[in-house]
Design an enzyme around this catalytic site. Structure first.
Site, PDB file in Angstrom:
ATOM      1  N   GLU A   1      69.774 -10.964  17.681  1.00 30.99           N
ATOM      2  CA  GLU A   1      69.822 -12.129  18.798  1.00 30.99           C
ATOM      3  C   GLU A   1      69.145 -11.876  19.848  1.00 30.99           C
ATOM      4  OE1 GLU A   1      74.139 -11.825  16.964  1.00 30.99           O
ATOM      5  OE2 GLU A   1      72.954 -10.635  18.401  1.00 30.99           O
TER       6      GLU A   1
ATOM      7  N   HIS B   1      72.615  -2.094  18.111  1.00 32.58           N
ATOM      8  CA  HIS B   1      71.751  -3.074  18.670  1.00 32.58           C
ATOM      9  C   HIS B   1      72.637  -4.495  18.146  1.00 32.58           C
ATOM     10  CE1 HIS B   1      67.509  -4.476  20.252  1.00 32.58           C
ATOM     11  NE2 HIS B   1      68.484  -5.570  19.868  1.00 32.58           N
ATOM     12  N   SER B   2      72.738  -5.498  19.104  1.00 28.48           N
ATOM     13  CA  SER B   2      73.509  -6.576  18.853  1.00 28.48           C
ATOM     14  C   SER B   2      72.833  -7.393  17.741  1.00 28.48           C
ATOM     15  CB  SER B   2      73.296  -7.457  20.034  1.00 28.48           C
ATOM     16  OG  SER B   2      74.434  -8.664  19.723  1.00 28.48           O
ATOM     17  N   HIS B   3      73.674  -7.913  16.836  1.00 28.68           N
ATOM     18  CA  HIS B   3      72.997  -8.661  15.709  1.00 28.68           C
ATOM     19  C   HIS B   3      74.358  -9.464  14.921  1.00 28.68           C
ATOM     20  CE1 HIS B   3      74.327  -4.967  13.794  1.00 28.68           C
ATOM     21  NE2 HIS B   3      74.476  -5.537  12.793  1.00 28.68           N
ATOM     22  N   SER B   4      73.768 -10.470  14.083  1.00 23.77           N
ATOM     23  CA  SER B   4      74.771 -11.131  13.099  1.00 23.77           C
ATOM     24  C   SER B   4      74.271 -11.032  11.855  1.00 23.77           C
ATOM     25  CB  SER B   4      74.612 -12.680  13.771  1.00 23.77           C
ATOM     26  OG  SER B   4      75.379 -12.948  15.257  1.00 23.77           O
TER      27      SER B   4
END
EC number: 2.7.7.12
Length: 344
Positions: A111, A166-169
Site C-alpha cells: 500500500e 513493510h505494510s501490505h494487504s
C-alpha cells in the site's frame, strides 16, 4: 451481570462477560514494535521490484514503467501462493471425501513505498490509494467466471499473522464462497425476505440514533463497535448509503471512507497502544447463474451491504470458542466505543 448477545449476520452467540470486564490497560498486549531491518533486503522497497513476481497492477502517477520505482501502490502474485490461477478448479470424489484442484489467486498488495509507514500512520491519500487498488483488483478478477469470491484482508502485527515488516494487504480469490461470508449472505437475505429491508442499513440507522457504540461518522460512512462484537474492541466500518459491492465505490465516496478509516485506526492505536489486528473487507460476490445456490444470490444487490471489520487480536481463542463457535468478549462494546471516542 454477563449476558448472551446474538450476532445476527454471523448467526452465532457472544457472551458479553461484564463480570470479567477489561479496560484497555488490562489486556496483556505487548506493544508491537516493528523490528529494525536492513531495508535494502526488503522485497517491497523501491529498486527491489525484481525481488517479487512481476506486478499485476500499480498506481504510478509519474507514468513509470512496470516493475520499476515510481509506484504508490503495487500488486503482484504471492511468491508462496495458497492457490494458483493455472490450477484446475475441477471437483472430484475420493471415497466419502471431496476435493478440488487448488485453483484461485493469491496476491500481495503493497500500500505504500515507505518501509516505516504503517496503517496508523497513513494519511487520507494513502487510504484512498489503498481502496482504489482493492477496487480495481476486485473488478479485474471477477472477470474470470470461475472465481466465486474474493477475500481481501490485512494482518497488522506478528500476533495477527504479519510476516514481513513493510505494510501490505493480501487478496485471495476462491472458486467457492467460504462459510462465514456465505452465512452473512444467507442471514442478510433472510432478514430482507422478512422485513423488506437491509439488515445492515437498519443496524447503522439504529447505532447512529443511539450513539453509544459509535466511534465516528461523517456524511457517508460510520465506524462503530457492533452490539454483539465477537472480539473486544471489534470495529465495523460501513457506508451509510446502501451498496452491496465495494467495487462500485467512487473516488468522492472514498474520501469519506478514508476519513473514517484514518480516524478509527488512530483511535485504536492510541487506545490499545498499537495492537495487532486483522482487517477484513466483506463485499458481495457477483451473481453466477452456474452455481447451485444461484437463487440465493439473485437480487443480492437488495439485501447485502458491504463493510470492513477490524478485529484486534488481544485475546486468545480457546477451548470454548473453538469447540462451540460461540465467543466470550470481556469488554462490552459500549465501553470499548467510549474508550475509543474519548482517547486523545
Amino acid at each position: 451481570m454477563s449476558e448472551f448477545r446474538y450476532n445476527y449476520l454471523k448467526d452465532t452467540w457472544v457472551i458479553i462477560a461484564t463480570e470479567r470486564s477489561k479496560r484497555p490497560h488490562d489486556y496483556n498486549v505487548s506493544i508491537y514494535e516493528e523490528p529494525i531491518t536492513d531495508i535494502s533486503k526488503c522485497p517491497f522497497e523501491y529498486g527491489n521490484e525484481d525481488k517479487t513476481p512481476p506486478e499485476i497492477f500499480a498506481i504510478r502517477p509519474d507514468g513509470s514503467n512496470p516493475n520499476t520505482p515510481g509506484w504508490l501502490t503495487r500488486v503482484f502474485p504471492n511468491r508462496y501462493p495458497a492457490l494458483r490461477i493455472e490450477n484446475s478448479p475441477i471437483s472430484e470424489g475420493y471415497y466419502i471425501f471431496d476435493k478440488k484442484g487448488g485453483f484461485g489467486a493469491h496476491e500481495v498488495i503493497v500500500e505504500t513505498p515507505d518501509h516505516f509507514k504503517h496503517i496508523q500512520d497513513f494519511d487520507q491519500q494513502d487510504f484512498i490509494n489503498m481502496f482504489i487498488t482493492f477496487r480495481e483488483r476486485i473488478k479485474s478478477l471477477y472477470n474470470d467466471y470461475r472465481i466465486k469470491y474474493i477475500h481481501i484482508f490485512k494482518n497488522h502485527g506478528k500476533e495477527a499473522g504479519k510476516s514481513l515488516v513493510h505494510s501490505h494487504s493480501q487478496l485471495i480469490a476462491l472458486p467457492m464462497i467460504p462459510k462465514q461470508p456465505f452465512t452473512m449472505i444467507l442471514q442478510s437475505k433472510k432478514y430482507f425476505l422478512e422485513k423488506e429491508r437491509c439488515y445492515t442499513c437498519d443496524e447503522i440507522k439504529l447505532e447512529s440514533q443511539l450513539g453509544e457504540r459509535v466511534i465516528y461518522e461523517n456524511e457517508n460512512f460510520i465506524s462503530y463497535c457492533s452490539y454483539a462484537s465477537l472480539y473486544p474492541f471489534e470495529i465495523k466500518i460501513a457506508p451509510k448509503y446502501h451498496r452491496h459491492d465495494f467495487s462500485t465505490i467512487t473516488e468522492d465516496k472514498m474520501k469519506d471512507l478514508a476519513d473514517v478509516m484514518r480516524f478509527t485506526v488512530k483511535k485504536l492505536d492510541k487506545t490499545l497502544i498499537n495492537p495487532p489486528f486483522n482487517m477484513v473487507l466483506y463485499s458481495a460476490p457477483p451473481y453466477r447463474d452456474d452455481t447451485i445456490n444461484k437463487e440465493i444470490f439473485n437480487h443480492i444487490n437488495n439485501y447485502f451491504h458491504w463493510h470492513i471489520e477490524i478485529l484486534p487480536r488481544i485475546t486468545t481463542l480457546a477451548g470454548f470458542e473453538l469447540g462451540t463457535d460461540y465467543y466470550i468478549n470481556p469488554t462490552p462494546p459500549e465501553e470499548a466505543a467510549k474508550f475509543l471516542r474519548e482517547v486523545v
